[in-house]
Design an enzyme around this catalytic site. Sequence first.
Site, PDB file in Angstrom:
ATOM      1  N   ASN A 262       4.410   3.966   0.271  1.00 12.21           N
ATOM      2  CA  ASN A 262       3.401   3.153  -0.384  1.00 12.21           C
ATOM      3  C   ASN A 262       2.318   2.728   0.598  1.00 12.21           C
ATOM      4  OD1 ASN A 262       4.715   3.412  -2.756  1.00 12.21           O
ATOM      5  ND2 ASN A 262       5.672   1.410  -2.713  1.00 12.21           N
ATOM      6  N   PHE A 263       2.371   3.270   1.795  1.00 14.41           N
ATOM      7  CA  PHE A 263       1.333   3.008   2.786  1.00 14.41           C
ATOM      8  C   PHE A 263       0.233   4.042   2.598  1.00 14.41           C
ATOM      9  CE2 PHE A 263      -0.596   3.889   6.922  1.00 14.41           C
ATOM     10  CZ  PHE A 263      -1.095   2.632   7.215  1.00 14.41           C
ATOM     11  N   GLU A 264      -0.897   3.608   2.111  1.00 17.09           N
ATOM     12  CA  GLU A 264      -2.016   4.516   1.880  1.00 17.09           C
ATOM     13  C   GLU A 264      -3.301   3.862   2.371  1.00 17.09           C
ATOM     14  OE1 GLU A 264      -2.415   5.663  -2.225  1.00 17.09           O
ATOM     15  OE2 GLU A 264      -0.272   5.940  -2.449  1.00 17.09           O
ATOM     16  N   ILE A 265      -4.120   4.659   3.002  1.00 15.34           N
ATOM     17  CA  ILE A 265      -5.488   4.262   3.308  1.00 15.34           C
ATOM     18  C   ILE A 265      -6.339   5.285   2.572  1.00 15.34           C
ATOM     19  CG2 ILE A 265      -7.256   4.029   5.068  1.00 15.34           C
ATOM     20  CD1 ILE A 265      -5.005   3.381   7.060  1.00 15.34           C
TER      21      ILE A 265
ATOM     22  N   HIS B  65      -0.720   9.861  -7.336  1.00 17.26           N
ATOM     23  CA  HIS B  65      -1.681   9.887  -6.225  1.00 17.26           C
ATOM     24  C   HIS B  65      -1.584  11.203  -5.456  1.00 17.26           C
ATOM     25  CE1 HIS B  65      -1.999   5.217  -5.826  1.00 17.26           C
ATOM     26  NE2 HIS B  65      -2.545   5.676  -6.923  1.00 17.26           N
TER      27      HIS B  65
END
Length: 153
Positions: free
Chosen positions: A44-47, A82
């Site tokens: 769930n770490f997205e940039i 995503h």
Amino acid sequence: MEFVKKNPQYVNPNGAFKWLTDSIQNPDYTKKANGYSTCHFWSNFEIANMDFYRGEAYSKWMDALEEDGGFYYERWGDAPVHSVGVGLFEDKSKVHWFRDIGYHHSPYKSIPNSDKCSAPEDSGYFAPKDVYSLNCLSNWVKYEMTYKELQQY
């Protein structure tokens, strides 16, 4: 795939198609998913550049997914949505997997080898052995990362 067939103009010619369609790792899953490997990033770490998510291709695709009702009736999650959207509509060279940042989302985990942390015996693996066949990150490395990207680690 229905959206892609109707809107081929949105598909990026340098998308992550091999990763999205690999059928060797989980042929049964790929068959049940009509050619989708079921691979996605479990972090769930997205940039993200929000221009991509607000862009015409992704917005129209989201409208089509919404209309299908899978978010409500089949519990489609954000990670596969995503990942598939980026894999189809973005140049894969713009995707960066932060594999040097630790993350845990049961049953998956990413524990980068480091002398600054004491990692369990299976350090560096993304999942316990009983779910190795579901781990597609090695496929991302194999199919979508460039030699230059690999040399950074």
